[in-house]
Design a protein around this motif. Structure first.
Motif, PDB file in Angstrom:
ATOM      1  N   ASP A 150       4.522  -6.624   0.021  1.00 50.47           N
ATOM      2  CA  ASP A 150       3.652  -6.499  -1.429  1.00 50.47           C
ATOM      3  C   ASP A 150       3.214  -5.036  -0.926  1.00 50.47           C
ATOM      4  OD1 ASP A 150       1.703  -5.808  -2.651  1.00 50.47           O
ATOM      5  OD2 ASP A 150       2.110  -8.457  -2.667  1.00 50.47           O
ATOM      6  N   LYS A 151       3.366  -3.984  -1.360  1.00 49.87           N
ATOM      7  CA  LYS A 151       3.089  -2.342  -1.130  1.00 49.87           C
ATOM      8  C   LYS A 151       1.541  -2.652  -1.262  1.00 49.87           C
ATOM      9  CE  LYS A 151       1.764  -1.334  -5.716  1.00 49.87           C
ATOM     10  NZ  LYS A 151       2.086  -0.733  -7.016  1.00 49.87           N
ATOM     11  N   ARG A 152       0.942  -3.845  -0.801  1.00 54.68           N
ATOM     12  CA  ARG A 152      -0.773  -3.180  -0.253  1.00 54.68           C
ATOM     13  C   ARG A 152      -0.302  -3.357   0.334  1.00 54.68           C
ATOM     14  NH1 ARG A 152      -2.927  -7.443  -5.103  1.00 54.68           N
ATOM     15  NH2 ARG A 152      -0.734  -8.623  -3.999  1.00 54.68           N
ATOM     16  N   LYS A 153       0.256  -3.957   1.270  1.00 52.71           N
ATOM     17  CA  LYS A 153       0.235  -4.075   3.447  1.00 52.71           C
ATOM     18  C   LYS A 153       1.557  -3.499   4.176  1.00 52.71           C
ATOM     19  CE  LYS A 153      -1.264  -9.156   2.634  1.00 52.71           C
ATOM     20  NZ  LYS A 153      -0.813 -10.387   2.808  1.00 52.71           N
ATOM     21  N   ARG A 154       0.755  -3.201   5.040  1.00 53.27           N
ATOM     22  CA  ARG A 154       1.758  -2.259   5.469  1.00 53.27           C
ATOM     23  C   ARG A 154       2.667  -3.028   6.358  1.00 53.27           C
ATOM     24  NH1 ARG A 154       3.725   2.715   4.731  1.00 53.27           N
ATOM     25  NH2 ARG A 154       4.066   3.299   6.833  1.00 53.27           N
ATOM     26  N   TYR A 155       3.497  -2.911   6.974  1.00 49.12           N
ATOM     27  CA  TYR A 155       4.510  -4.564   8.032  1.00 49.12           C
ATOM     28  C   TYR A 155       5.074  -3.968   9.034  1.00 49.12           C
ATOM     29  CZ  TYR A 155       3.640  -7.246   3.496  1.00 49.12           C
ATOM     30  OH  TYR A 155       3.155  -7.634   2.478  1.00 49.12           O
ATOM     31  N   PRO A 156       5.051  -3.719  10.018  1.00 53.78           N
ATOM     32  CA  PRO A 156       4.837  -3.716  11.175  1.00 53.78           C
ATOM     33  C   PRO A 156       6.346  -3.463  11.708  1.00 53.78           C
ATOM     34  CG  PRO A 156       4.204  -5.123  11.588  1.00 53.78           C
ATOM     35  CD  PRO A 156       3.819  -5.291  10.622  1.00 53.78           C
ATOM     36  N   LEU A 157       7.282  -4.516  11.190  1.00 49.31           N
ATOM     37  CA  LEU A 157       8.354  -4.374  11.418  1.00 49.31           C
ATOM     38  C   LEU A 157       9.454  -4.292  10.580  1.00 49.31           C
ATOM     39  CD1 LEU A 157       8.946  -8.307  13.072  1.00 49.31           C
ATOM     40  CD2 LEU A 157       8.218  -6.156  13.891  1.00 49.31           C
TER      41      LEU A 157
END
Length: 478
Positions: A150-157
């Motif tokens: 979801d573009k509203r979150k940042r994903y570290p992986l």
């Protein structure tokens, strides 16, 4: 006058700022409207063409196959981790999403689509684009979709270079994505033994969007700027004319006050002397008559001079010259001799320097001598020194032109007053301080005579340091 000038300028600045603000708002609204409509028809055609090219597909031709292939291999593992509540599900889905996005990025083919579109529609602009994935989710139970990305979150992986505020970039180098350059956006569900949902958008615009919009608005900008320039110019011209008229009005008022006083003084003296002549007791002694007639004679001559000065206001605009050839040094010798006799009983040093013998020139003797006398009189009148010095010099400049220099040690003229010394009726404030009488016509007459002869005049002066008038007679005028 100073207060009215400040008020006038203040009101004008406020009006100008209001006008500039209105112009700015109108231009900005026009820009925003043009920006919103920019490339509108091309985007409509591109939207239809793009929709056809990915019919029953996703992102680009072949995109659905890539997504389906990853899901078919990893869906069971995702489902098992999700059902078990294993924390590893969060790690696994990010690695899974990152793999899909990289695979899509490697196979992305929007550039080929755009080249084909340009060829079909005969578009000549260089186009930039951005293919963005906004979200990806899978369905495990009934209609419940589990978000994978979801573009509203940042994903570290998930590769940070791919993640942007708008979503994951699959292709293109267009940096600014907005509704103005959005070609199409899709929310598509896939159903091949399982269900998933992907939201993606395509944004396209020419590389030179801003410059193209500015070119389209060039007429608007030009007209807006021109209107402001016209208003500023009209204000400047009106303001300058207003100041000139106000100054002229004040000078005329001063002139009327001066001429009233100047004319009244000799006239009153003549009236008094005449009444005394009518007094029988005074007439009984003849020796009383001569002084009174002398007074009448002197004041009559003064009155005539004043009337002549007033008449000069009209006559100096129609100067007719009777030019003849004269030796300037000889003429100045005569003129200065008479002037010395006139000033015999005063503390005045008058010197004449002849620095050239090439003094032959053509001019009108009457106007020329009257002009010099005006300058001489000013040099004496506006001088508060105990010994008043006046030096006249004839010389040739480096161009071979003949010059006459008149130098005094008087009160001098300020740089501001120097701009106006040759104007009709003008009298500097320092002249009022000295309580010197005059009509403000002497130097105006000097300028008219200089112009009539085709000569030039320059004044160098500093307050309390004296003044120097430099008259230049061009070689061609000799």
């Amino acid at each position: 006058m100073k207060r009215s000038l400040v008020t006038y300028i203040g009101i004008s600045i406020i009006c100008f700022l209001l006008l500039a603000t209105v112009q700015f708002i109108l231009v900005r609204n026009t820009y925003e409207l043009t920006n919103a409509r920019f490339y509108f028809s091309e985007r409509i055609a591109m939207k239809e063409s793009y929709s056809r090219s990915i019919k029953n597909d996703k992102l680009f031709p072949g995109g659905s196959e890539i997504i389906d292939g990853f899901l078919s291999r990893h869906l069971s593992s995702l489902y098992a981790l999700y059902k078990s509540g294993d924390p590893a599900f969060e790690t696994y889905k990010q690695v899974f999403a990152d793999s899909i996005f990289h695979a899509l990025q490697q196979k992305e083919s929007i550039r080929r689509f755009l080249n084909k579109f340009k060829q079909e529609k005969k578009v000549t602009d260089s186009l930039d684009y951005a293919l963005i994935v906004e979200s990806l989710s899978v369905n495990f139970d009934n209609d419940l979709y589990i978000p994978i990305y979801d573009k509203r979150k940042r994903y570290p992986l998930i590769d940070s270079a791919m993640q942007e505020e708008a979503g994951v970039r699959i292709g293109g180098s267009l940096r600014k994505v907005s509704e103005q350059n959005k070609v199409n956006g899709f929310s598509i569900r896939g159903t091949q033994g399982y269900a998933y949902r992907i939201n993606f958008e395509l944004h396209v615009e020419p590389y030179n969007r801003q410059s193209a919009i500015l070119r389209q608005m060039s007429m608007t900008f030009s007209l807006s700027l021109l209107s402001i320039l016209i208003v500023v110019t009209l204000f400047f011209v009106t303001f300058r004319n207003w100041v000139k008229q106000k100054k002229l009005s004040e000078m005329k008022s001063d002139f009327i006050n001066n001429i009233t006083h100047e004319l009244h003084t000799p006239l009153a003296t003549i009236i008094v002397a005449n009444k005394n002549l009518q007094n029988g007791r005074i007439l009984e002694r003849k020796e009383n008559i001569q002084p009174l007639t002398d007074v009448i004679q002197r004041q009559s001559e003064r009155l005539k001079i004043l009337i002549d000065e007033v008449l000069d206001i009209a006559s100096t605009n129609r100067i007719v010259l009777d030019k003849k050839e004269y030796r300037l040094n000889d003429l100045l010798d005569e003129l200065l001799l008479d002037y010395r006799l006139k000033l015999m009983d005063t503390n005045i040093e008058l010197v004449f320097h002849k620095e050239t013998d090439k003094d032959l020139a053509r001019f009108d003797k009457f106007h020329f001598t009257t002009m010099l006398l005006n300058i001489f009189d000013n040099a004496v009148k506006y001088n508060s020194n105990e010994i008043k010095k006046l030096a006249v010099t004839t010389r040739a400049d480096r161009h071979g032109d003949l010059q006459v220099l008149i130098q005094d040690n008087g009160i001098g003229i300020s740089s501001e007053d120097l701009k106006h010394v040759f104007e009709k009726f003008y009298r500097a404030p320092d002249q009022y301080k000295m309580q010197s009488k005059g009509l403000g016509l002497g130097l105006y007459y000097v300028r008219k005579i200089i112009d009539a002869h085709g000569w030039s005049i320059r004044v160098d002066s500093k307050p309390s340091k004296g003044s120097q008038f430099i008259i230049t007679i061009p070689h061609s005028n000799k």
